[in-house]
Write a protein that holds these residues in place. Structure first.
Motif, PDB file in Angstrom:
ATOM      1  N   ARG A   1      35.004  38.911  45.173  1.00  0.00           N
ATOM      2  CA  ARG A   1      33.977  39.951  45.059  1.00  0.00           C
ATOM      3  C   ARG A   1      34.519  41.149  44.305  1.00  0.00           C
ATOM      4  O   ARG A   1      35.721  41.387  44.269  1.00  0.00           O
ATOM      5  CB  ARG A   1      33.470  40.368  46.442  1.00  0.00           C
ATOM      6  N   GLN A   2      33.585  41.891  43.725  1.00  0.00           N
ATOM      7  CA  GLN A   2      33.960  43.102  42.988  1.00  0.00           C
ATOM      8  C   GLN A   2      32.956  44.196  43.311  1.00  0.00           C
ATOM      9  O   GLN A   2      31.758  44.070  43.001  1.00  0.00           O
ATOM     10  CB  GLN A   2      33.998  42.844  41.487  1.00  0.00           C
ATOM     11  N   ALA A   3      33.472  45.247  43.927  1.00  0.00           N
ATOM     12  CA  ALA A   3      32.644  46.409  44.252  1.00  0.00           C
ATOM     13  C   ALA A   3      32.679  47.382  43.077  1.00  0.00           C
ATOM     14  O   ALA A   3      33.606  47.354  42.263  1.00  0.00           O
ATOM     15  CB  ALA A   3      33.169  47.072  45.519  1.00  0.00           C
ATOM     16  N   PRO A   4      31.688  48.262  42.977  1.00  0.00           N
ATOM     17  CA  PRO A   4      31.657  49.225  41.874  1.00  0.00           C
ATOM     18  C   PRO A   4      32.941  50.044  41.815  1.00  0.00           C
ATOM     19  O   PRO A   4      33.386  50.599  42.825  1.00  0.00           O
ATOM     20  CB  PRO A   4      30.454  50.097  42.212  1.00  0.00           C
ATOM     21  N   GLY A   5      33.534  50.110  40.642  1.00  0.00           N
ATOM     22  CA  GLY A   5      34.735  50.903  40.451  1.00  0.00           C
ATOM     23  C   GLY A   5      36.005  50.297  40.989  1.00  0.00           C
ATOM     24  O   GLY A   5      37.056  50.954  40.981  1.00  0.00           O
ATOM     25  N   LYS A   6      35.935  49.064  41.468  1.00  0.00           N
ATOM     26  CA  LYS A   6      37.112  48.420  42.044  1.00  0.00           C
ATOM     27  C   LYS A   6      37.422  47.119  41.319  1.00  0.00           C
ATOM     28  O   LYS A   6      36.578  46.564  40.624  1.00  0.00           O
ATOM     29  CB  LYS A   6      36.899  48.162  43.541  1.00  0.00           C
ATOM     30  N   GLN A   7      38.634  46.623  41.529  1.00  0.00           N
ATOM     31  CA  GLN A   7      39.020  45.343  40.946  1.00  0.00           C
ATOM     32  C   GLN A   7      38.440  44.197  41.756  1.00  0.00           C
ATOM     33  O   GLN A   7      38.130  44.328  42.953  1.00  0.00           O
ATOM     34  CB  GLN A   7      40.548  45.233  40.912  1.00  0.00           C
ATOM     35  N   ARG A   8      38.316  43.065  41.075  1.00  0.00           N
ATOM     36  CA  ARG A   8      37.859  41.857  41.775  1.00  0.00           C
ATOM     37  C   ARG A   8      38.910  41.470  42.812  1.00  0.00           C
ATOM     38  O   ARG A   8      40.111  41.500  42.546  1.00  0.00           O
ATOM     39  CB  ARG A   8      37.654  40.725  40.776  1.00  0.00           C
ATOM     40  N   GLU A   9      38.441  41.090  44.009  1.00  0.00           N
ATOM     41  CA  GLU A   9      39.363  40.748  45.088  1.00  0.00           C
ATOM     42  C   GLU A   9      38.957  39.435  45.746  1.00  0.00           C
ATOM     43  O   GLU A   9      37.783  39.043  45.742  1.00  0.00           O
ATOM     44  CB  GLU A   9      39.393  41.858  46.152  1.00  0.00           C
ATOM     45  N   LEU A  10      39.940  38.792  46.336  1.00  0.00           N
ATOM     46  CA  LEU A  10      39.709  37.537  47.032  1.00  0.00           C
ATOM     47  C   LEU A  10      38.899  37.758  48.304  1.00  0.00           C
ATOM     48  O   LEU A  10      39.169  38.693  49.065  1.00  0.00           O
ATOM     49  CB  LEU A  10      41.048  36.894  47.401  1.00  0.00           C
ATOM     50  N   VAL A  11      37.927  36.905  48.532  1.00  0.00           N
ATOM     51  CA  VAL A  11      37.223  36.858  49.814  1.00  0.00           C
ATOM     52  C   VAL A  11      37.799  35.716  50.640  1.00  0.00           C
ATOM     53  O   VAL A  11      38.217  35.891  51.776  1.00  0.00           O
ATOM     54  CB  VAL A  11      35.715  36.662  49.613  1.00  0.00           C
ATOM     55  N   GLY A  12      37.816  34.533  50.060  1.00  0.00           N
ATOM     56  CA  GLY A  12      38.374  33.383  50.745  1.00  0.00           C
ATOM     57  C   GLY A  12      38.315  32.150  49.883  1.00  0.00           C
ATOM     58  O   GLY A  12      37.565  32.096  48.908  1.00  0.00           O
ATOM     59  N   THR A  13      39.135  31.173  50.226  1.00  0.00           N
ATOM     60  CA  THR A  13      39.176  29.922  49.489  1.00  0.00           C
ATOM     61  C   THR A  13      39.125  28.742  50.444  1.00  0.00           C
ATOM     62  O   THR A  13      39.428  28.884  51.644  1.00  0.00           O
ATOM     63  CB  THR A  13      40.450  29.805  48.638  1.00  0.00           C
ATOM     64  N   ILE A  14      38.755  27.583  49.898  1.00  0.00           N
ATOM     65  CA  ILE A  14      38.710  26.361  50.694  1.00  0.00           C
ATOM     66  C   ILE A  14      39.269  25.216  49.868  1.00  0.00           C
ATOM     67  O   ILE A  14      38.903  25.037  48.708  1.00  0.00           O
ATOM     68  CB  ILE A  14      37.274  26.071  51.189  1.00  0.00           C
ATOM     69  N   LEU A  15      40.181  24.477  50.470  1.00  0.00           N
ATOM     70  CA  LEU A  15      40.824  23.363  49.805  1.00  0.00           C
ATOM     71  C   LEU A  15      39.951  22.106  49.897  1.00  0.00           C
ATOM     72  O   LEU A  15      39.020  22.055  50.709  1.00  0.00           O
ATOM     73  CB  LEU A  15      42.184  23.094  50.452  1.00  0.00           C
TER      74      LEU A  15
END
Length: 115
Positions: free
Chosen positions: A38-52
């Motif tokens: 996810r990427q919030a306004p003015g922020k870098q894209r960040e991990l929410v979660g992953t699934i193998l």
């Protein structure tokens, strides 16, 4: 080529729930790790979660216990169930998949948490 299409973004009140879905299509040979950023306004894209491929999951600390990722390998689909949403969860949510050391991204879906 590979396409990822997200759906489910919406405006929701704090404390509410929302479910995002992402379907992969195109030249996909096998089952690969998928997830959400996810990427919030003015922020870098960040991990929410992953699934193998085997269903193992990993979550950011900020969403642990509130968000849950699942997948349907037959449909090449990954879902993100978001509960107890907070205003700080407001962001564009991107579906992600990695295959043969290449990253693929969806176009994003807007989630807004506001009263």
């Amino acid at each position: 080529q590979v396409q990822l299409v997200e759906s489910g973004g919406d405006l929701v009140q704090p404390g509410g729930s929302l479910r995002l879905s992402c379907t992969a299509s195109g030249r996909i040979f096998g089952i690969y790790p998928m997830g959400w950023y996810r990427q919030a306004p003015g922020k870098q894209r960040e991990l929410v979660g992953t699934i193998l491929p085997n269903g193992g999951t990993n979550y950011a600390d900020s969403v642990q216990g509130r968000f849950s990722i699942s997948r349907n390998n037959a449909k090449k689909e990954v879902n993100l169930q978001m509960n107890s949403l907070k205003p700080e969860d407001t962001a564009i949510y991107y579906c992600w998949m990695t295959m043969f050391q290449r990253d693929f991204w969806g176009q994003g879906t807007q989630v807004t948490v506001s009263a």
